[in-house]
Design a protein around this motif. Structure first.
Motif, PDB file in Angstrom:
ATOM      1  N   ASP A 232       0.782  -1.151   0.114  1.00  0.00           N
ATOM      2  CA  ASP A 232       0.081  -0.116  -0.030  1.00  0.00           C
ATOM      3  C   ASP A 232       0.944   1.123  -0.013  1.00  0.00           C
ATOM      4  N   ILE A 233       2.244   1.279   0.648  1.00  0.00           N
ATOM      5  CA  ILE A 233       2.965   2.364   0.485  1.00  0.00           C
ATOM      6  C   ILE A 233       3.214   2.614  -0.719  1.00  0.00           C
ATOM      7  N   ALA A 234       3.734   1.844  -1.493  1.00  0.00           N
ATOM      8  CA  ALA A 234       4.281   2.105  -3.056  1.00  0.00           C
ATOM      9  C   ALA A 234       2.804   2.662  -3.764  1.00  0.00           C
ATOM     10  N   GLU A 235       1.730   2.195  -3.625  1.00  0.00           N
ATOM     11  CA  GLU A 235       0.312   2.595  -4.173  1.00  0.00           C
ATOM     12  C   GLU A 235       0.222   4.088  -3.652  1.00  0.00           C
ATOM     13  N   ILE A 236       0.387   4.318  -2.588  1.00  0.00           N
ATOM     14  CA  ILE A 236       0.066   5.806  -2.049  1.00  0.00           C
ATOM     15  C   ILE A 236       1.047   6.669  -2.439  1.00  0.00           C
ATOM     16  N   LEU A 237       2.479   6.369  -2.716  1.00  0.00           N
ATOM     17  CA  LEU A 237       3.483   7.384  -3.424  1.00  0.00           C
ATOM     18  C   LEU A 237       3.180   7.539  -4.742  1.00  0.00           C
ATOM     19  N   GLN A 238       2.681   6.563  -5.411  1.00  0.00           N
ATOM     20  CA  GLN A 238       2.359   6.573  -6.936  1.00  0.00           C
ATOM     21  C   GLN A 238       1.108   7.297  -7.113  1.00  0.00           C
ATOM     22  N   ARG A 239       0.137   7.392  -6.371  1.00  0.00           N
ATOM     23  CA  ARG A 239      -1.077   8.325  -6.512  1.00  0.00           C
ATOM     24  C   ARG A 239      -0.424   9.642  -6.146  1.00  0.00           C
ATOM     25  N   CYS A 240       0.602   9.815  -5.232  1.00  0.00           N
ATOM     26  CA  CYS A 240       1.072  11.353  -5.066  1.00  0.00           C
ATOM     27  C   CYS A 240       1.795  11.507  -6.229  1.00  0.00           C
ATOM     28  N   ASN A 241       2.065  10.882  -6.986  1.00  0.00           N
ATOM     29  CA  ASN A 241       2.735  11.142  -8.212  1.00  0.00           C
ATOM     30  C   ASN A 241       4.403  11.315  -7.982  1.00  0.00           C
ATOM     31  N   TYR A 242       4.818  10.212  -7.297  1.00  0.00           N
ATOM     32  CA  TYR A 242       6.252  10.109  -7.029  1.00  0.00           C
ATOM     33  C   TYR A 242       6.769   8.991  -8.097  1.00  0.00           C
ATOM     34  N   SER A 243       7.894   9.074  -8.658  1.00  0.00           N
ATOM     35  CA  SER A 243       8.319   8.169  -9.850  1.00  0.00           C
ATOM     36  C   SER A 243       8.566   6.791  -9.239  1.00  0.00           C
ATOM     37  N   GLU A 244       8.624   5.912 -10.166  1.00  0.00           N
ATOM     38  CA  GLU A 244       8.843   4.447  -9.730  1.00  0.00           C
ATOM     39  C   GLU A 244      10.143   4.329  -9.173  1.00  0.00           C
ATOM     40  N   SER A 245      10.953   4.978  -9.815  1.00  0.00           N
ATOM     41  CA  SER A 245      12.423   5.037  -9.351  1.00  0.00           C
ATOM     42  C   SER A 245      12.685   5.537  -8.007  1.00  0.00           C
ATOM     43  N   PHE A 246      12.031   6.642  -7.514  1.00  0.00           N
ATOM     44  CA  PHE A 246      12.156   7.140  -6.291  1.00  0.00           C
ATOM     45  C   PHE A 246      11.647   6.109  -5.471  1.00  0.00           C
ATOM     46  N   ILE A 247      10.394   5.517  -5.511  1.00  0.00           N
ATOM     47  CA  ILE A 247       9.834   4.403  -4.677  1.00  0.00           C
ATOM     48  C   ILE A 247      10.499   3.291  -4.512  1.00  0.00           C
ATOM     49  N   GLN A 248      11.422   2.689  -5.560  1.00  0.00           N
ATOM     50  CA  GLN A 248      12.381   1.692  -5.278  1.00  0.00           C
ATOM     51  C   GLN A 248      13.599   2.016  -4.399  1.00  0.00           C
ATOM     52  N   THR A 249      13.986   2.930  -4.817  1.00  0.00           N
ATOM     53  CA  THR A 249      15.397   3.332  -4.539  1.00  0.00           C
ATOM     54  C   THR A 249      15.514   4.109  -3.047  1.00  0.00           C
ATOM     55  N   ALA A 250      14.508   4.850  -2.739  1.00  0.00           N
ATOM     56  CA  ALA A 250      14.475   5.746  -1.439  1.00  0.00           C
ATOM     57  C   ALA A 250      14.475   4.750  -0.312  1.00  0.00           C
ATOM     58  N   ASN A 251      15.346   5.549   0.620  1.00  0.00           N
ATOM     59  CA  ASN A 251      15.340   4.686   2.057  1.00  0.00           C
ATOM     60  C   ASN A 251      14.004   5.183   2.799  1.00  0.00           C
ATOM     61  N   ASP A 252      13.813   4.494   4.054  1.00  0.00           N
ATOM     62  CA  ASP A 252      12.393   4.596   4.510  1.00  0.00           C
ATOM     63  C   ASP A 252      12.431   6.071   5.063  1.00  0.00           C
ATOM     64  N   LEU A 253      13.438   6.804   5.524  1.00  0.00           N
ATOM     65  CA  LEU A 253      13.228   8.081   6.037  1.00  0.00           C
ATOM     66  C   LEU A 253      12.751   9.047   4.776  1.00  0.00           C
ATOM     67  N   GLN A 254      13.152   8.802   3.569  1.00  0.00           N
ATOM     68  CA  GLN A 254      12.945   9.442   2.308  1.00  0.00           C
ATOM     69  C   GLN A 254      11.500   9.375   2.214  1.00  0.00           C
ATOM     70  N   ILE A 255      10.790   7.764   2.072  1.00  0.00           N
ATOM     71  CA  ILE A 255       9.560   7.545   1.955  1.00  0.00           C
ATOM     72  C   ILE A 255       8.638   8.086   2.919  1.00  0.00           C
ATOM     73  N   MET A 256       9.144   8.007   4.313  1.00  0.00           N
ATOM     74  CA  MET A 256       8.064   8.733   5.331  1.00  0.00           C
ATOM     75  C   MET A 256       7.918  10.248   5.056  1.00  0.00           C
ATOM     76  N   ASP A 257       8.955  10.804   4.660  1.00  0.00           N
ATOM     77  CA  ASP A 257       8.789  12.321   4.377  1.00  0.00           C
ATOM     78  C   ASP A 257       7.867  12.533   3.092  1.00  0.00           C
TER      79      ASP A 257
END
Length: 274
Positions: A232-257
């Motif tokens: 669900d975290i990946a889907e949330i970020l996709q709907r917030c228009n974050y790129s697939e590259s960011f979703i796959q490579t970002a650390n958890d702190l970046q994802i949280m922010d």
């Protein structure tokens, strides 16, 4: 005797007595509700050990999910943490199965506990290394190497820049669209988890939690703190228009922010809509 009973039955309390009793019962009710919402904080301690060797495990992360506070075990595997009854502790360290434990009255009475962690059996997968077939001509080779056009922004307190969904062309329309669409995932997620999303700010204040999230890429701690599945975290970020590259490579702190940024934007747009 009959006269006394008659007088007792005809007795009626005055208005000031009724007011006093009403205020008294309201005070008791408020006190009880406050005690339930803010249970008394105490400290529990424990020692984390390997369930096979029984040796202490140092540098294990222990996070109180309810209070979003964490500590790291010392060289003897020992930790102390502020808790209340029924709080849940999430214990994790690289190479071990993560564990969740609920704080009980018995634990608070006894003061300390031994907690065993099990080592993970990790199977290494085959890694294929590919190289670009470069020709030696700059004009041609520059076209062979893929370009990333991710927008970047900086987070206070961190030296590195990160991608910002709000700078993408469709971010505004997607978040705004979820407000008008009750079936949208962002609408359901942001609307149903206000308490969990408030933890996002608290996460940044605790150094142990921040350091843990900065060093992890598995989304486990975020999913536990927010009460959602990793997918669900990946889907949330996709709907917030974050790129697939960011979703796959970002650390958890970046994802949280990133989730926090999207949530703040959602709240602003939702207020305007109301």
């Amino acid at each position: 005797m009959c006269y006394i009973l008659k007088e007792f039955h005809t007795f009626k309390p005055s208005n000031w007595v009724m007011r006093y009793l009403t205020v008294f019962f309201i005070f008791l009710f408020t006190l009880s509700a406050t005690a339930q919402e803010n249970p008394i904080s105490q400290k529990v301690s424990g020692t984390i050990i390997n369930d096979y060797s029984l040796l202490p495990i140092a540098n294990a992360n222990v996070i109180n999910i309810n209070k979003v506070k964490g500590v790291v075990t010392n060289t003897k595997g020992y930790f102390e943490l502020e808790v209340s009854v029924n709080d849940t502790l999430h214990i994790s360290i690289l190479g071990y199965q993560s564990l969740r434990i609920r704080v009980t009255n018995d634990w608070l009475k006894n003061g300390t506990a031994k907690i065993q962690l099990t080592e993970k059996a990790i199977a290494l997968e085959e890694v294929v290394v590919k190289k670009y077939d470069l020709t030696g001509y700059l004009e041609i080779d520059s076209k062979l190497i893929p370009e990333k056009e991710n927008y970047r922004y900086s987070i206070s307190g961190l030296p590195q820049g990160y991608e910002a969904g709000e700078n993408s062309p469709n971010a505004f329309s997607r978040v705004l669209g979820s407000i008008f669409n009750p079936a949208d995932m962002l609408y359901n997620f942001f609307g149903n988890k206000p308490k969990e999303l408030k933890k996002l700010k608290a996460m940044k204040k605790d150094d142990t939690v921040r350091n843990l999230l900065e060093s992890k890429f598995d989304r486990e701690t975020i999913s536990v703190l927010l009460g959602v599945d990793k997918k669900d975290i990946a889907e949330i970020l996709q709907r917030c228009n974050y790129s697939e590259s960011f979703i796959q490579t970002a650390n958890d702190l970046q994802i949280m922010d990133a989730i926090s940024e999207c949530y703040e934007q959602y709240k602003v747009l939702n207020k305007k809509h109301e």
